[in-house]
Motif scaffolding. Structure first.
Motif, mmCIF file in Angstrom:
data_model
loop_
_atom_site.group_PDB
_atom_site.id
_atom_site.type_symbol
_atom_site.label_atom_id
_atom_site.label_comp_id
_atom_site.label_asym_id
_atom_site.label_seq_id
_atom_site.Cartn_x
_atom_site.Cartn_y
_atom_site.Cartn_z
ATOM 1 N N ASN A 46 0.842 -1.119 -0.016
ATOM 2 C CA ASN A 46 -0.064 0.161 -0.075
ATOM 3 C C ASN A 46 0.989 1.628 -0.256
ATOM 4 O OD1 ASN A 46 -2.677 -0.431 0.691
ATOM 5 N ND2 ASN A 46 -1.472 -2.191 2.353
ATOM 6 N N LYS A 47 0.387 2.375 -0.633
ATOM 7 C CA LYS A 47 1.240 3.555 -0.552
ATOM 8 C C LYS A 47 1.633 4.049 0.916
ATOM 9 C CE LYS A 47 1.963 7.026 -3.555
ATOM 10 N NZ LYS A 47 2.555 7.116 -4.627
ATOM 11 N N PRO A 48 1.077 3.326 1.647
ATOM 12 C CA PRO A 48 1.588 4.229 2.978
ATOM 13 C C PRO A 48 3.138 3.454 3.518
ATOM 14 C CG PRO A 48 -0.842 4.258 3.093
ATOM 15 C CD PRO A 48 -0.582 3.479 2.256
ATOM 16 N N ASP A 49 2.504 2.174 2.880
ATOM 17 C CA ASP A 49 3.962 1.474 3.187
ATOM 18 C C ASP A 49 4.826 2.477 2.573
ATOM 19 O OD1 ASP A 49 2.367 -0.017 3.820
ATOM 20 O OD2 ASP A 49 2.805 -1.732 2.181
ATOM 21 N N THR A 50 5.145 2.752 1.303
ATOM 22 C CA THR A 50 5.732 3.929 1.081
ATOM 23 C C THR A 50 6.396 4.963 1.413
ATOM 24 O OG1 THR A 50 4.791 5.021 -1.138
ATOM 25 C CG2 THR A 50 5.515 2.807 -1.548
ATOM 26 N N PHE A 51 5.527 5.047 2.009
ATOM 27 C CA PHE A 51 5.913 6.489 3.188
ATOM 28 C C PHE A 51 6.738 6.411 4.195
ATOM 29 C CE2 PHE A 51 2.155 8.806 1.355
ATOM 30 C CZ PHE A 51 2.095 9.022 0.009
ATOM 31 N N GLU A 52 6.339 4.554 4.750
ATOM 32 C CA GLU A 52 6.723 4.020 6.181
ATOM 33 C C GLU A 52 8.433 3.883 5.957
ATOM 34 O OE1 GLU A 52 4.892 1.088 7.449
ATOM 35 O OE2 GLU A 52 6.718 0.500 9.445
ATOM 36 N N ARG A 53 8.878 3.478 4.745
ATOM 37 C CA ARG A 53 10.368 2.910 4.011
ATOM 38 C C ARG A 53 10.732 4.420 4.093
ATOM 39 N NH1 ARG A 53 9.784 2.978 -1.996
ATOM 40 N NH2 ARG A 53 10.436 4.948 -1.979
ATOM 41 N N MET A 54 10.405 5.629 3.427
ATOM 42 C CA MET A 54 11.085 6.636 3.516
ATOM 43 C C MET A 54 11.405 7.392 4.789
ATOM 44 S SD MET A 54 9.539 8.677 -0.385
ATOM 45 C CE MET A 54 7.958 8.226 -0.434
ATOM 46 N N GLY A 55 10.838 6.621 5.593
ATOM 47 C CA GLY A 55 10.281 7.894 7.069
ATOM 48 C C GLY A 55 9.310 8.779 7.653
ATOM 49 N N PHE A 56 8.422 9.165 6.916
ATOM 50 C CA PHE A 56 7.758 9.494 7.272
ATOM 51 C C PHE A 56 6.033 9.101 7.341
ATOM 52 C CE2 PHE A 56 9.339 11.455 3.134
ATOM 53 C CZ PHE A 56 10.365 11.936 3.004
ATOM 54 N N TYR A 57 6.386 7.848 7.695
ATOM 55 C CA TYR A 57 5.059 7.668 8.488
ATOM 56 C C TYR A 57 5.683 6.726 9.536
ATOM 57 C CZ TYR A 57 0.845 5.165 8.221
ATOM 58 O OH TYR A 57 -1.323 5.236 8.605
ATOM 59 N N PRO A 58 5.713 6.968 11.028
ATOM 60 C CA PRO A 58 6.558 5.589 11.868
ATOM 61 C C PRO A 58 5.290 4.578 12.567
ATOM 62 C CG PRO A 58 6.201 8.295 12.251
ATOM 63 C CD PRO A 58 5.687 8.640 10.827
ATOM 64 N N PRO A 59 5.033 3.891 12.363
ATOM 65 C CA PRO A 59 4.555 2.943 12.956
ATOM 66 C C PRO A 59 4.109 3.513 14.465
ATOM 67 C CG PRO A 59 6.668 1.622 12.922
ATOM 68 C CD PRO A 59 6.907 3.280 12.380
ATOM 69 N N PRO A 60 3.279 3.421 14.572
ATOM 70 C CA PRO A 60 2.478 3.399 16.324
ATOM 71 C C PRO A 60 2.748 2.444 16.887
ATOM 72 C CG PRO A 60 0.365 2.554 14.726
ATOM 73 C CD PRO A 60 1.710 2.267 14.448
ATOM 74 N N PRO A 61 2.941 3.102 18.546
ATOM 75 C CA PRO A 61 3.686 2.248 19.374
ATOM 76 C C PRO A 61 2.672 0.495 19.006
ATOM 77 C CG PRO A 61 2.779 3.881 20.478
ATOM 78 C CD PRO A 61 2.478 3.601 18.821
ATOM 79 N N GLY A 62 4.226 0.220 19.377
ATOM 80 C CA GLY A 62 3.445 -1.621 20.203
ATOM 81 C C GLY A 62 3.354 -2.661 18.467
ATOM 82 N N ALA A 63 3.600 -1.831 17.725
ATOM 83 C CA ALA A 63 3.101 -2.797 15.898
ATOM 84 C C ALA A 63 4.683 -3.178 15.459
ATOM 85 C CB ALA A 63 3.301 -1.659 15.197
ATOM 86 N N PRO A 64 3.713 -4.354 15.452
ATOM 87 C CA PRO A 64 5.085 -5.572 14.552
ATOM 88 C C PRO A 64 6.198 -5.003 13.845
ATOM 89 C CG PRO A 64 2.380 -5.810 14.569
ATOM 90 C CD PRO A 64 2.189 -4.835 14.295
ATOM 91 N N GLU A 65 7.238 -5.571 14.168
ATOM 92 C CA GLU A 65 8.520 -4.589 13.158
ATOM 93 C C GLU A 65 7.837 -4.924 11.815
ATOM 94 O OE1 GLU A 65 11.962 -7.213 13.723
ATOM 95 O OE2 GLU A 65 12.957 -4.934 12.909
ATOM 96 N N GLY A 66 8.652 -4.607 10.731
ATOM 97 C CA GLY A 66 8.423 -4.726 9.911
ATOM 98 C C GLY A 66 7.298 -3.830 8.572
ATOM 99 N N LEU A 67 7.718 -4.122 7.756
ATOM 100 C CA LEU A 67 6.588 -3.456 6.305
ATOM 101 C C LEU A 67 5.202 -4.048 6.678
ATOM 102 C CD1 LEU A 67 9.089 -2.067 3.754
ATOM 103 C CD2 LEU A 67 7.369 0.015 6.059
ATOM 104 N N GLY A 68 4.843 -3.677 5.570
ATOM 105 C CA GLY A 68 3.210 -4.457 5.674
ATOM 106 C C GLY A 68 1.858 -4.105 6.702
ATOM 107 N N LEU A 69 0.580 -3.926 6.318
ATOM 108 C CA LEU A 69 -0.333 -3.383 6.565
ATOM 109 C C LEU A 69 -1.296 -4.280 6.376
ATOM 110 C CD1 LEU A 69 0.136 0.080 5.872
ATOM 111 C CD2 LEU A 69 0.521 -0.889 8.097
ATOM 112 N N GLU A 70 -1.480 -5.483 4.943
ATOM 113 C CA GLU A 70 -2.393 -7.024 4.844
ATOM 114 C C GLU A 70 -1.657 -8.108 4.180
ATOM 115 O OE1 GLU A 70 -5.292 -5.195 2.542
ATOM 116 O OE2 GLU A 70 -3.114 -4.463 0.758
ATOM 117 N N ALA A 71 -2.321 -9.542 5.375
ATOM 118 C CA ALA A 71 -1.983 -10.464 4.292
ATOM 119 C C ALA A 71 -3.027 -11.806 4.248
ATOM 120 C CB ALA A 71 -0.977 -10.631 5.321
ATOM 121 N N ALA A 72 -2.980 -12.464 3.753
ATOM 122 C CA ALA A 72 -4.006 -13.187 3.459
ATOM 123 C C ALA A 72 -3.276 -14.743 3.857
ATOM 124 C CB ALA A 72 -4.843 -13.682 2.507
#
Ligand code: NAP
Length: 328
Positions: A46-72
């Motif tokens: 997702n686009k927010p992953d690219t912002f996180e990669r660039m350092g503009f969208y820090p994960p909220p406290p307690g979020a699991p380590e690593g990129l990615g917001l969805e899976a199946a």
């Protein structure tokens, strides 16, 4: 089958371009009581992953380590208090991080049975966009049958989802996109009229059509005034991002005269209980749309997990239409 002790995740030790993404092996964290462990069939980019990669969208406290917001994928273990799911269930889940992985940990309340009628890989492209569109267009925007919905960024992951969900709900959908090919896709997915914003004036077109009752906007900047100008009386303008800037100057007179509502939200930092409420509403309303063939995730490309950087390069270029997936 014995559970793995490690999993691969995608991290960005230093913010940067797509080349900053590294795939590393980590011990699999212990499952909390309210969590499930999913062997991944695919995960969504997702686009927010690219912002996180660039350092503009820090994960909220307690979020699991690593990129990615969805899976199946398929559940392989459940926490002590999870009674809804069991090993072997096919599911998709919204996660606050760590989605790019071969084994993903998700809260049971943000996990849904994979809808029937689409394959499990495609289901990985649902959670982030469906939760976002439901929360913003349907909950905040109160879209109902007969309304006119304007979707900006119509050919993106969020846009292709919003068009189909709006159409399935009985709304008349207009969408903006930046090329004839992207406009054709929007109309194929159910938009009554796609507007190439590089060549046409969406404000004039929407006003001729009676104005938009709900506007889903991720562009911001100059679009806010335009949205105010093409909203219908008592329209709802919902901001989910600001690709052209978060600071704006606008004339509030029309907002008052038309009694408009201007709002916005983020999904990732919402409390678990809110995500569970969204999941329940989605399962009751959106899953039947998928299962009856009225809505299908639009998949643009699929990359192996190791090529997460290439997937980001494609998303950064902006030429994709629909979702990009990774498979382990
Ligand atoms: N608030 C929330 O809860 C939430 C949740 C998820 C995502 N989001 C945000 O929603 C946005 C869309 O996400 P996505 O995953 O759908 O991304 P995406 O697949 O990349 O789609 C974004 C679309 O926006 C258009 N676009 C890109 N840059 C633009 C610009 N500068 N001006 C105008 N249009 C532009 C592109 O279409 P054209 O080529 O046709 O212009 C593209 O198709 C992102 O900004 C993301 O951060 C917000």
């Amino acid at each position: 089958m014995p559970l793995p002790t490690t999993h691969r995740i995608a991290i960005t030790p230093e913010p940067g371009g797509p080349e900053a993404i590294q795939i590393v092996e980590r011990p699999l964290p212990a499952l909390a009581d309210n969590e499930v462990l999913i062997r991944t069939a695919a995960c969504g980019v997702n686009k927010p992953d690219t912002f996180e990669r660039m350092g503009f969208y820090p994960p909220p406290p307690g979020a699991p380590e690593g990129l990615g917001l969805e899976a199946a994928g398929t559940i392989v273990a459940v926490g002590a208090s999870v009674d809804r799911f069991k090993a072997g269930d096919a599911v998709c889940a919204l996660v606050t991080g760590g989605g790019y992985s071969d084994y993903v940990i998700a809260k049971a309340g943000s996990t849904l049975p994979a809808p029937t009628g689409i394959d499990l890989t495609a289901a990985a492209g649902l959670p982030e966009t469906v939760f976002t569109v439901w929360a913003n267009v349907f909950q905040a925007g109160q879209l109902k049958a007969g309304d006119t919905l304007l979707v900006h960024g119509g050919a993106g992951g969020i846009g292709t989802t919003a068009i189909q969900m709006g159409k399935a709900a009985g709304a008349r959908v207009f969408a903006t996109a930046g090329s004839p090919e992207k406009c054709a896709l929007c109309e194929r997915l159910g938009a009554t009229r796609a507007i190439n914003y590089r060549e046409e004036d969406f404000v004039a077109i929407l006003n001729e059509a009676g104005g938009a009752n709900v506007i889903l906007d991720m562009v911001g900047g100059p679009y806010l005034q335009k949205n105010i100008d093409c909203a219908a009386f008592r329209g709802r303008i919902i901001q989910i991002a600001f690709l052209q800037g978060s600071r704006i100057e606008a004339d509030l007179m029309r907002l008052m005269l038309k009694q408009l509502t201007l709002t916005g939200s983020t999904l990732r930092a919402r409390p678990d209980a809110e995500k569970t409420e969204l999941a329940n509403a989605i399962e009751n309303t959106v899953w039947p749309w998928i299962e009856s063939g009225r809505f299908k995730p639009e998949i643009h490309a699929t990359f192996p997990l190791e090529k997460a950087g290439e997937a980001h390069r494609l998303m950064d270029a902006g030429d994709h239409a629909g979702k990009i997936l990774l498979t382990p």
